[in-house]
Design a protein around this motif. Structure first.
Motif, PDB file in Angstrom:
ATOM      1  N   GLU A 178       4.764 -21.830  -3.557  1.00 45.44           N
ATOM      2  CA  GLU A 178       4.077 -21.859  -2.333  1.00 45.44           C
ATOM      3  C   GLU A 178       5.064 -22.346  -1.114  1.00 45.44           C
ATOM      4  N   PHE A 179       5.895 -23.126  -1.437  1.00 43.72           N
ATOM      5  CA  PHE A 179       7.159 -23.413  -0.263  1.00 43.72           C
ATOM      6  C   PHE A 179       7.872 -21.864  -0.056  1.00 43.72           C
ATOM      7  N   ARG A 180       8.161 -21.286  -1.088  1.00 38.34           N
ATOM      8  CA  ARG A 180       8.892 -20.091  -0.953  1.00 38.34           C
ATOM      9  C   ARG A 180       8.100 -18.993  -0.018  1.00 38.34           C
ATOM     10  N   ALA A 181       6.977 -18.704  -0.505  1.00 36.60           N
ATOM     11  CA  ALA A 181       6.023 -17.907   0.075  1.00 36.60           C
ATOM     12  C   ALA A 181       5.640 -18.416   1.601  1.00 36.60           C
ATOM     13  N   ARG A 182       5.418 -19.375   1.712  1.00 37.25           N
ATOM     14  CA  ARG A 182       5.143 -19.993   3.403  1.00 37.25           C
ATOM     15  C   ARG A 182       6.428 -19.789   4.169  1.00 37.25           C
ATOM     16  N   MET A 183       7.738 -20.179   3.654  1.00 35.54           N
ATOM     17  CA  MET A 183       8.832 -20.066   4.329  1.00 35.54           C
ATOM     18  C   MET A 183       9.120 -18.486   4.461  1.00 35.54           C
ATOM     19  N   THR A 184       9.188 -17.704   3.593  1.00 41.90           N
ATOM     20  CA  THR A 184       9.134 -16.305   3.878  1.00 41.90           C
ATOM     21  C   THR A 184       8.509 -15.570   4.984  1.00 41.90           C
ATOM     22  N   ALA A 185       7.182 -16.063   4.720  1.00 39.89           N
ATOM     23  CA  ALA A 185       6.068 -15.492   5.778  1.00 39.89           C
ATOM     24  C   ALA A 185       6.418 -15.946   7.330  1.00 39.89           C
ATOM     25  N   ALA A 186       6.898 -17.259   7.335  1.00 35.06           N
ATOM     26  CA  ALA A 186       7.501 -17.914   8.632  1.00 35.06           C
ATOM     27  C   ALA A 186       8.696 -17.127   9.004  1.00 35.06           C
ATOM     28  N   LEU A 187       9.682 -16.690   8.269  1.00 36.06           N
ATOM     29  CA  LEU A 187      10.679 -16.170   8.806  1.00 36.06           C
ATOM     30  C   LEU A 187      10.459 -14.676   9.240  1.00 36.06           C
ATOM     31  N   ARG A 188       9.734 -14.096   8.563  1.00 34.16           N
ATOM     32  CA  ARG A 188       9.109 -12.916   9.017  1.00 34.16           C
ATOM     33  C   ARG A 188       8.643 -12.803  10.391  1.00 34.16           C
ATOM     34  N   LEU A 189       7.944 -13.718  10.510  1.00 35.27           N
ATOM     35  CA  LEU A 189       7.249 -13.802  12.029  1.00 35.27           C
ATOM     36  C   LEU A 189       8.191 -14.473  12.979  1.00 35.27           C
ATOM     37  N   ASN A 190       9.350 -14.986  12.707  1.00 35.64           N
ATOM     38  CA  ASN A 190      10.426 -15.345  13.734  1.00 35.64           C
ATOM     39  C   ASN A 190      11.004 -14.390  14.070  1.00 35.64           C
TER      40      ASN A 190
END
Length: 131
Positions: free
Chosen positions: A119-131
């Motif tokens: 879950e952490f990896r998925a949320r972090m990956t999604a946040a990095l894509r938005l940044n």
């Protein structure tokens, strides 16, 4: 470059957010700053347990909020900066061996969220894509 210079007022405002807002803000900040903060000393990182005796690694978006949460507990302990990319590639595999969960932005024993490593990896990956 990670910054450690938010004011006490900014740190208190972040700490005052409700759990859902702390989670969202944490991932936004981690993606923008490129690092996260844990607590420890020169030799070890501090883990904790929940009521079900699961191993938790608390993470914070800034050193200032980590210090407010842990201040005065043990001499020599301090906020430890970990680059997000190193956390994803090096730390998560080790945490998997330890069967740990990630405790997002705890404030006074109130954890904003307990996330599995996936879950952490998925949320972090999604946040990095938005940044």
């Amino acid at each position: 470059m990670a910054r450690d210079d938010i004011s006490r007022g900014q740190a208190d405002r972040l700490r005052g957010l409700d759990e859902a807002a702390r989670v969202a803000k944490t991932f936004e900040i981690l993606a923008g700053e490129g690092s996260l903060w844990v607590w420890g000393d020169e030799d070890e990182i501090l883990f904790t347990e929940d009521g079900e005796r699961r191993t938790l690694l608390p993470v914070w978006p800034y050193a200032a909020v980590a210090r407010l949460e842990n201040a005065g507990e043990v001499d020599g302990e301090h906020a430890v900066r970990i680059p997000v990319d190193a956390f994803l590639t090096e730390w998560l595999p080790q945490l998997e061996e330890d069967d740990a969960l990630i405790a997002i932005f705890p404030v006074e024993d109130r954890i904003a969220a307990k996330l599995t490593l996936a879950e952490f990896r998925a949320r972090m990956t999604a946040a990095l894509r938005l940044n």
